[in-house]
Design a protein around this motif. Structure first.
Motif, PDB file in Angstrom:
ATOM      1  N   ALA A   1       0.839  -1.209   0.000  1.00  0.00           N
ATOM      2  CA  ALA A   1       0.000   0.000   0.000  1.00  0.00           C
ATOM      3  C   ALA A   1       0.866   1.248   0.000  1.00  0.00           C
ATOM      4  O   ALA A   1       0.575   2.229  -0.687  1.00  0.00           O
ATOM      5  CB  ALA A   1      -0.938  -0.009   1.200  1.00  0.00           C
ATOM      6  N   LEU A   2       1.965   1.207   0.750  1.00  0.00           N
ATOM      7  CA  LEU A   2       2.882   2.353   0.770  1.00  0.00           C
ATOM      8  C   LEU A   2       3.444   2.603  -0.623  1.00  0.00           C
ATOM      9  O   LEU A   2       3.495   3.731  -1.101  1.00  0.00           O
ATOM     10  CB  LEU A   2       4.050   2.099   1.736  1.00  0.00           C
ATOM     11  N   ARG A   3       3.851   1.518  -1.287  1.00  0.00           N
ATOM     12  CA  ARG A   3       4.443   1.670  -2.620  1.00  0.00           C
ATOM     13  C   ARG A   3       3.422   2.249  -3.600  1.00  0.00           C
ATOM     14  O   ARG A   3       3.788   2.896  -4.578  1.00  0.00           O
ATOM     15  CB  ARG A   3       4.945   0.314  -3.131  1.00  0.00           C
ATOM     16  N   ALA A   4       2.146   1.984  -3.343  1.00  0.00           N
ATOM     17  CA  ALA A   4       1.097   2.569  -4.185  1.00  0.00           C
ATOM     18  C   ALA A   4       0.909   4.048  -3.846  1.00  0.00           C
ATOM     19  O   ALA A   4       0.689   4.873  -4.729  1.00  0.00           O
ATOM     20  CB  ALA A   4      -0.210   1.805  -3.999  1.00  0.00           C
ATOM     21  N   ASP A   5       1.022   4.375  -2.568  1.00  0.00           N
ATOM     22  CA  ASP A   5       0.876   5.773  -2.135  1.00  0.00           C
ATOM     23  C   ASP A   5       2.040   6.630  -2.615  1.00  0.00           C
ATOM     24  O   ASP A   5       1.914   7.841  -2.767  1.00  0.00           O
ATOM     25  CB  ASP A   5       0.841   5.855  -0.601  1.00  0.00           C
ATOM     26  N   VAL A   6       3.188   5.990  -2.765  1.00  0.00           N
ATOM     27  CA  VAL A   6       4.400   6.699  -3.174  1.00  0.00           C
ATOM     28  C   VAL A   6       4.784   6.192  -4.564  1.00  0.00           C
ATOM     29  O   VAL A   6       5.487   5.209  -4.713  1.00  0.00           O
ATOM     30  CB  VAL A   6       5.547   6.449  -2.165  1.00  0.00           C
ATOM     31  N   GLY A   7       4.274   6.848  -5.581  1.00  0.00           N
ATOM     32  CA  GLY A   7       4.547   6.413  -6.953  1.00  0.00           C
ATOM     33  C   GLY A   7       5.994   6.686  -7.304  1.00  0.00           C
ATOM     34  O   GLY A   7       6.558   7.689  -6.885  1.00  0.00           O
TER      35      GLY A   7
END
Ligand code: ADP
Ligand code: MG
Length: 258
Positions: A92-98
């Motif tokens: 989810a973090l990796r999705a929040d931080v493109g």
């Protein structure tokens, strides 16, 4: 004139406007102290350009924010929450931080459309139709609608990089990191990618951009962060940085690239 008026410029770091906060971050690769006491706050809607000599730690900084690299000490928080170490929360973090890399990094065996829908379905749990609708809208936004059913290798570098931007945007990120997104491109393709990034900045996206494109830095950045040997040496407006760099290292760097 520098930048676009997308920040609430009078808001101090550490307030609710802070989206990405690094406090006293340190990272070593063996004996190499690659990030040294990094303190950096990126506010919502802000465009921060990171520049500095090769090997100064710019990529490691980006990778640390995305937790592609673990840090040795200090704190990194996104939207008030410390970076998770693993599992679903990390996805989810990796999705929040493109993140957009120099080398595009598209899935080679997926079509352009699949590249932009996959994460939406797997991580954001969208249904296929919804994901495809969003993907097509984003492909239009970055100007590659006619390439939707092709494979990455059939696209030019500039087109691939614009697809990579669309893929990151599909996840509805809170912040976008760009690590030298135009460095691997043929000169005639650089502007088409920078224009997409300029538009994103105007639309209010929070962005951290490692680049040597000084025209982009001057016109899109709210702030320039200059790194050297793992440290933030200067942090100021683009106007100030380009016309009146204070440190010898920044003066030396600018004399070589301008
Ligand atoms: P920049 O992006 O500013 O060129 P990097 O963050 O890529 O700098 O690298 C900073 C320093 O860390 C360089 O000296 C580089 O060789 C070293 N480095 C980067 N990644 C690794 C790694 N995975 N293992 C060992 N050293 C690394
Ligand atoms: Mg780098």
């Amino acid at each position: 004139m520098s930048g676009v008026a997308v920040t609430k410029g009078n808001t101090a770091p550490g307030t609710d406007d802070a989206l990405v906060v690094l406090k006293n971050v340190n990272k070593h690769f063996g004996a190499l102290h690659v990030l040294q006491d990094i303190d950096l706050t990126i506010r919502r809607g802000e465009v921060v350009v990171v520049i500095g000599p090769s090997g100064s730690g710019k990529s490691t900084l980006c990778r640390a924010i995305n937790r592609l690299e673990a840090i040795d000490s200090g704190e990194i928080a996104i939207d008030g929450r410390p970076l998770p170490a693993e599992g679903r929360e990390l996805a989810a973090l990796r999705a929040d931080v493109g993140m957009v890399f120099q080398s595009f990094n598209l899935f080679a065996h997926k079509t352009v459309l699949q590249n932009v829908t996959l994460g939406q379905i797997k991580v954001r749990k969208k249904d296929k139709k919804e994901a495809e609708d969003r993907a097509r809208a984003l492909l239009e936004r970055v100007g590659v609608t006619t390439q939707a059913d092709k494979y990455p290798a059939q696209l030019s570098g500039g087109q691939q990089q614009r697809v990579a931007i669309a893929r990151a945007l599909a996840m509805e990120p809170k912040v976008m990191l760009f690590d030298e997104p135009t460095s691997a491109l043929d000169p005639e393709m650089i502007n088409e990618v920078l224009e997409v990034m300029q538009q994103l900045a105007r639309d209010g996206m929070t962005m951290v951009v490692v680049t040597h494109e000084m025209g982009f830095a001057r016109s899109a950045a709210n702030r320039v962060v200059f790194m050297s040997d793992g440290r933030i040496v200067e942090e100021t407006t683009p106007d100030e940085f380009f016309t009146n760099p204070r440190s010898d290292r920044a003066k030396d760097f600018l004399s070589k690239i301008l």
